[in-house]
Design a protein around this motif. Structure first.
Motif: not given
Length: 564
Positions: A434-461
């Protein structure tokens, strides 16, 4: 003051233990649970072996079994043996009524072809009245050999005279047969589905100028869904009962219900009044509708029983990646010229966000594509202004494809990323297409969010994915499907530890609704919401997280589910 002091001291003794661990003299109704291990998600005491709570379901103390037995020698003791106890699991993004209805409609999840979809529908329809709509949910063309959208013709031979309407797995597209489209066009005030026009923020898939039967986005779906007979209150009640029972059976003690109307909230209120809510619901008003109007007119809602609240509104900015409705900065790699769909013009979206802000309502927005996420962040910054540094706790739901340079903005702006681990493992076979390999760097990027100091809330939809949080824990830690594929995990640098995943389903989700002083941890003063597991999720191999055994689920210190 001297006269008041004896009364204050007497009151403290009657209340029992305070946060300092003072000994209690009033033991009537105190319950004491012991287990091999209690993971509290509380940094002050992360692990314990005993927990005591009072008749109101409030935790009195956490500690060693010997300490608490000495404090409450006459307490009722619940010995869980070698089990592990964790805080009640909270799904930060679900849809209870849709989940309940999905349990009552044809289940199309996992169907490997159009033919399998039709076969399942025929089995399901045998028990339906002959004139009723055939409704189903869960189809996904990405699982089929051709990976292409279906058409009405695929359904017409099996169902030539009765209407069929099938919601895609992501909930953002629908597939109908010719009879369903005929009824949509015959409705009062309807216009032809043919031509080159499109609803705002949506797409009628056409072959030439003829509608094929697939409708992408809310505006397009509603052209058909508005002619489906409304579910009566008895059926809605049955759907909610089924959803609640299924949720507590997998260890959920809380759900953030995303997209609740005035009528939905009234049903939840009735269940709460009657003592029929076995878990906590943090309801979010459905867009710019009647529930948001009520919040603005009457203020934030809290039910006296403590299990139902509505403090926020859930908006949309784009669609889903699987149906190519997510709004992208660059065109879809597998469909040149298509940049996805914005649900609103940015100015209209900003107007709704601003009104919610003025009403004191927490804002959260569904955003999947990188353009959708950037639009939301830009709008939040514009509306919040100087208050962007305040503890507003606005949210983004999904944050699936985010430009890498936008990820730090979540932490900088205090925006919570509400993410669903199983979306990654469901989407991984085709997300790169769908998006090409380059844009996967920010895809479902839980670790990057945490490493940047972000807060995660997890669920299922749920019901897009399973409501079972064990699958979410497994996906977060392995980034693999349940067959262990791919080896090492998909984009494995984005995995979470088991502790981080558990926190996302407990303390992280509680924080996202400002409930951290009530739930999400096991600590004195908080609610006794917890799950008893046969295994320890922080010690078993990651590959076994999806098979944890839920022995019982507890809310306010009472069992709301016990395994047979």
């Amino acid at each position: 003051m001297r006269r008041l002091l004896p009364l204050v001291l007497a009151g403290l003794l009657l209340q029992g233990c305070d946060r300092t661990g003072a000994v209690h003299t009033a033991e009537e109704g105190v319950r004491l649970l012991t287990a091999e291990r209690i993971h509290t998600s509380d940094p002050d005491r992360p692990v314990a072996e005993a927990m005591a709570w009072d008749t109101d379901g409030r935790i009195l103390a956490i500690g060693s079994a010997d300490e608490l037995r000495q404090q409450w020698p006459a307490a009722e003791v619940l010995d869980m043996g070698g089990a592990t106890v964790v805080p009640g699991l909270i799904d930060a993004h679900g849809h209870l009524l849709n989940f309940g209805f999905s349990l009552m409609w044809a289940d199309l999840a996992g169907a490997q072809s159009r033919q399998e979809v039709v076969a399942r529908l025929q089995d399901y329809a045998r028990d339906l009245p002959g004139d009723s709509w055939v409704l189903g949910r869960g189809w996904d063309q990405n699982l089929w050999p051709e990976r292409e959208f279906p058409t009405a013709a695929d359904l017409d031979e099996a169902f030539p005279d009765r209407p069929v309407w099938l919601v895609r797995v992501d909930g953002h597209a629908g597939w109908g047969n010719s009879e369903a489209m005929r009824r949509a066009e015959a409705a009062e005030g309807a216009q032809s589905l043919a031509g080159d026009w499109q609803p705002q923020g949506s797409r009628i898939v056409r072959d030439g100028d003829a509608a094929t039967g697939v409708f992408v986005g809310g505006g397009a779906r509603r052209l058909v869904e508005r002619v489906i007979p409304e579910q009566d209150e008895a059926l809605r009640e049955q759907a909610l009962e089924r959803a609640l029972a299924a949720a507590v059976a997998v260890g959920l003690t809380g759900v953030h219900d995303m997209g609740v109307s005035r009528a939905d909230l009234a049903l939840f209120q009735r269940f709460a009044d009657e003592g029929r809510l076995p878990l906590r619901i943090a309801a979010y008003a459905a867009g710019d509708g009647d529930a948001l109007a009520d919040l603005c007119a009457n203020g934030l809602y809290n039910h006296d029983g403590g299990r139902l609240r509505m403090h926020g509104v859930k908006l949309f900015i784009d669609g889903a990646l699987g149906s190519r409705g997510a709004a992208l900065l660059e065109e879809y790699a597998d469909e040149p010229g298509n940049h996805g769909l914005l649900a609103y013009a940015p100015e209209a979206y900003e107007g709704i966000v601003r009104r919610a802000h003025e009403c004191g309502v927490q804002v959260t927005t569904h955003a999947i594509g990188d353009r959708g996420n950037r639009t939301v962040l830009d709008t939040y910054a514009q509306v919040l202004g100087d208050a962007v540094d305040s503890d507003h706790r606005w949210r983004v739901e999904h944050a699936q494809i985010v430009a890498v340079e936008d990820i730090p903005r979540f932490a900088e702006m205090g925006v919570i990323a509400s993410m669903q681990p199983t979306h990654a493992t469901s989407d991984m076979p085709w997300a790169g297409d769908r998006v090409g390999e380059e844009r996967l760097a920010g895809a479902y990027a839980w670790r990057r969010f945490l490493d940047a100091g972000g807060h995660l809330a997890l669920g299922s939809d749920f019901p897009v994915e399973s409501a079972d949080p064990r699958l979410g824990l497994y996906a977060a830690v392995t980034r693999q499907d349940r067959d262990g594929q791919p080896p090492g995990g998909w984009l494995p640098d984005q995995v979470l530890s088991a502790e981080e995943a558990l926190s996302g389903f407990t303390a992280g989700s509680a924080r996202a609704t400002r409930s951290e002083d009530e739930t999400g941890r096991l600590a004195p003063g908080l609610r006794a919401d917890f799950v008893v597991l046969a295994e320890d999720p922080l010690q078993v191999p990651a590959a076994q997280l999806d098979a944890l055994t839920v022995r019982s689920t507890w809310v306010d210190g009472e069992a709301v589910y016990e395994a047979e």
